[in-house]
Scaffold this active site. Structure first.
Site, PDB file in Angstrom:
ATOM      1  N   MET A  32      46.185  28.706  45.425  1.00  6.51           N
ATOM      2  CA  MET A  32      46.937  29.549  46.248  1.00  6.51           C
ATOM      3  C   MET A  32      46.681  31.089  45.722  1.00  6.51           C
ATOM      4  O   MET A  32      47.427  31.900  45.802  1.00  6.51           O
ATOM      5  CB  MET A  32      48.382  29.247  45.924  1.00  6.51           C
ATOM      6  CG  MET A  32      49.109  28.152  46.507  1.00  6.51           C
ATOM      7  SD  MET A  32      50.510  27.662  47.006  1.00  6.51           S
ATOM      8  CE  MET A  32      51.216  27.890  45.075  1.00  6.51           C
ATOM      9  N   ALA A  34      45.555  34.310  43.080  1.00  8.58           N
ATOM     10  CA  ALA A  34      45.791  34.846  41.725  1.00  8.58           C
ATOM     11  C   ALA A  34      45.118  33.963  40.885  1.00  8.58           C
ATOM     12  O   ALA A  34      45.678  33.360  39.833  1.00  8.58           O
ATOM     13  CB  ALA A  34      47.367  34.625  41.528  1.00  8.58           C
ATOM     14  N   HIS A  39      41.568  28.219  37.166  1.00 11.60           N
ATOM     15  CA  HIS A  39      40.730  27.875  38.402  1.00 11.60           C
ATOM     16  C   HIS A  39      39.408  28.022  38.292  1.00 11.60           C
ATOM     17  O   HIS A  39      38.800  27.226  38.907  1.00 11.60           O
ATOM     18  CB  HIS A  39      41.524  28.839  39.291  1.00 11.60           C
ATOM     19  CG  HIS A  39      43.090  29.064  39.841  1.00 11.60           C
ATOM     20  ND1 HIS A  39      43.696  30.161  39.505  1.00 11.60           N
ATOM     21  CD2 HIS A  39      43.704  28.145  40.342  1.00 11.60           C
ATOM     22  CE1 HIS A  39      44.780  29.662  39.959  1.00 11.60           C
ATOM     23  NE2 HIS A  39      44.847  28.633  40.536  1.00 11.60           N
ATOM     24  N   GLY A 149      43.633  20.800  38.921  1.00 13.58           N
ATOM     25  CA  GLY A 149      43.847  20.971  37.263  1.00 13.58           C
ATOM     26  C   GLY A 149      44.893  19.970  36.813  1.00 13.58           C
ATOM     27  O   GLY A 149      45.820  19.554  37.508  1.00 13.58           O
ATOM     28  N   ILE A 178      43.492  24.459  31.118  1.00 15.03           N
ATOM     29  CA  ILE A 178      42.954  25.605  30.486  1.00 15.03           C
ATOM     30  C   ILE A 178      44.075  26.390  29.692  1.00 15.03           C
ATOM     31  O   ILE A 178      44.976  26.583  30.743  1.00 15.03           O
ATOM     32  CB  ILE A 178      41.969  26.365  31.143  1.00 15.03           C
ATOM     33  CG1 ILE A 178      40.728  25.629  31.888  1.00 15.03           C
ATOM     34  CG2 ILE A 178      41.270  27.591  30.380  1.00 15.03           C
ATOM     35  CD1 ILE A 178      39.715  24.926  31.082  1.00 15.03           C
ATOM     36  N   SER A 188      49.255  30.945  37.521  1.00 11.84           N
ATOM     37  CA  SER A 188      49.386  32.235  38.115  1.00 11.84           C
ATOM     38  C   SER A 188      50.963  32.906  37.908  1.00 11.84           C
ATOM     39  O   SER A 188      50.888  34.029  37.728  1.00 11.84           O
ATOM     40  CB  SER A 188      49.239  31.983  39.631  1.00 11.84           C
ATOM     41  OG  SER A 188      48.086  31.327  40.071  1.00 11.84           O
ATOM     42  N   ARG A 189      51.692  31.956  37.609  1.00  9.13           N
ATOM     43  CA  ARG A 189      53.016  32.392  37.314  1.00  9.13           C
ATOM     44  C   ARG A 189      53.311  33.213  36.173  1.00  9.13           C
ATOM     45  O   ARG A 189      54.004  34.088  35.750  1.00  9.13           O
ATOM     46  CB  ARG A 189      54.049  31.304  37.103  1.00  9.13           C
ATOM     47  CG  ARG A 189      54.575  30.592  38.398  1.00  9.13           C
ATOM     48  CD  ARG A 189      55.269  29.223  38.366  1.00  9.13           C
ATOM     49  NE  ARG A 189      55.202  28.592  39.656  1.00  9.13           N
ATOM     50  CZ  ARG A 189      55.963  28.837  40.778  1.00  9.13           C
ATOM     51  NH1 ARG A 189      57.107  29.890  40.495  1.00  9.13           N
ATOM     52  NH2 ARG A 189      56.011  28.033  41.799  1.00  9.13           N
TER      53      ARG A 189
HETATM   54  O1  PAF Z   1      48.186  23.828  42.974  1.00  7.23           O
HETATM   55  C1  PAF Z   1      48.329  24.679  43.867  1.00  7.23           C
HETATM   56  O2  PAF Z   1      47.852  25.913  43.828  1.00  7.23           O
HETATM   57  C2  PAF Z   1      48.958  24.139  44.966  1.00  7.23           C
HETATM   58  O3  PAF Z   1      50.077  23.497  45.133  1.00  7.23           O
HETATM   59  C3  PAF Z   1      47.926  23.714  46.076  1.00  7.23           C
HETATM   60  C4  PAF Z   1      47.069  22.313  45.606  1.00  7.23           C
HETATM   61  C5  PAF Z   1      46.581  24.692  46.415  1.00  7.23           C
HETATM   62  C6  PAF Z   1      48.572  23.279  47.425  1.00  7.23           C
HETATM   63  O4  PAF Z   1      49.059  24.471  48.016  1.00  7.23           O
END
Ligand code: PAF
Length: 284
Positions: A32, A34, A39, A149, A178, A188-189
């Site tokens: 999503m 950020a 990631h 992850g 990580i 991201s939060r």
């Molecule tokens: O883990 C995430 O960032 C989200 O839940 C995903 C898998 C991209 C689905 O929107």
């Protein structure tokens, strides 16, 4: 190399069809945005395992049960594209809302059982939203492999199940969490944490490691949980959604790790919901 940012499904399809016709495999990293090092570790793994790599960036409204949470979710697409440059990926798939959910969209994917507990119990509809968008992302990108992850352990199990149940032909690869140097799981939060909350946030992982040490000595969750909750309260975690030991496979609740198990937690710190999980060795 700057990867093209695609927003049009026909263009994406033409690209992926060409790759498949050339006998190349497609690895997808759904995000999503950020993007953080967590990631990026998935992207690095995808580069190793697949001929072509697509990173998807879509803040999926269907998985947010709280409108404020959706509104506050960080959106940093330009920055994300820059972070991806050094990996030489092949495309960023960043559809707009109407491409993902055109007017009249009426279909959903729901995985039962696994989603009744943990985050599923605390965020009604969350996993239906995740399962629906992930199914769409897999089919849109014609994924052969997909990288997730372990930080979102329940999500990983849900995605594995849906890929298997729906015969999507996608190999779902789980990659280790990580962490920041102080143990905080990357998320991201974390960007939403105030300076004061950021200092306290690693306490969640520390308390979980303390429980894991207790379990390794033969103690039970019932014995260990009360003092752990107290420690979290002392660190300003004002509410804890769950702090539970569960079977890796079925997510059934456990008192002691008599089978491969995971300790999972979700707790609120200064208005930010943090989740984490750690592997717990089996005690014979
Ligand atoms: O883990 C995430 O960032 C989200 O839940 C995903 C898998 C991209 C689905 O929107």
């Amino acid at each position: 190399m700057i990867a093209p940012i695609l927003r049009d499904l026909a263009t994406l399809r033409e690209m992926t069809r060409g790759w498949h016709m050339a006998g190349e495999t497609i690895g997808v990293v759904p995000t999503m945005g950020a993007l953080h090092d967590g990631h990026l570790s998935l992207v690095a793994e995808a580069k190793k395992r697949a001929d072509r790599v697509i990173v998807t960036i879509f803040v999926n409204p269907k998985q947010f049960n709280n409108p404020e949470d959706l509104e506050n979710y960080p959106r940093t697409e330009e920055d994300d594209a820059r972070k991806l440059e050094r990996f030489g990926i092949d495309a960023i798939w960043a559809p707009n809302g109407d491409t993902m959910y055109p007017p009249g969209f009426a279909t959903g994917v729901a995985v039962s059982g696994l989603t009744d507990v943990l985050c599923g119990a605390h965020r009604p509809g969350h996993f239906d939203g995740v399962a629906t968008v992930v199914t769409k992302l897999f089919t849109q990108t014609a994924a052969d492999l997909a990288f997730f992850g372990e930080k979102d352990f329940q999500q990983l199990q849900v995605v594995r199940r849906l890929a298997r149940d729906l015969d999507l032909g996608v190999e779902v690869v789980g990659c280790p969490t990580i962490r920041e140097i102080d143990g905080l799981a990357m998320s991201s939060r974390n960007l939403l944490l105030s300076d004061r909350a950021r200092v306290r946030a690693p306490r969640l992982n520390e308390v979980m490691e303390e429980i894991a040490a207790g379990l390794a000595q033969g103690r039970t969750m019932s014995e260990l949980t009360p003092s752990a909750l107290k420690a979290l309260e002392n660190a300003d975690f004002l509410s804890v959604d769950y702090l539970e030991l569960r079977s890796c496979d079925t997510l059934a609740l456990l008192e002691t790790p008599t089978e491969p198990a995971r300790l999972l937690a979700a707790a609120h710190l200064a208005g930010v919901r943090l989740i984490d999980n750690i592997d717990v060795p089996v005690v014979g």
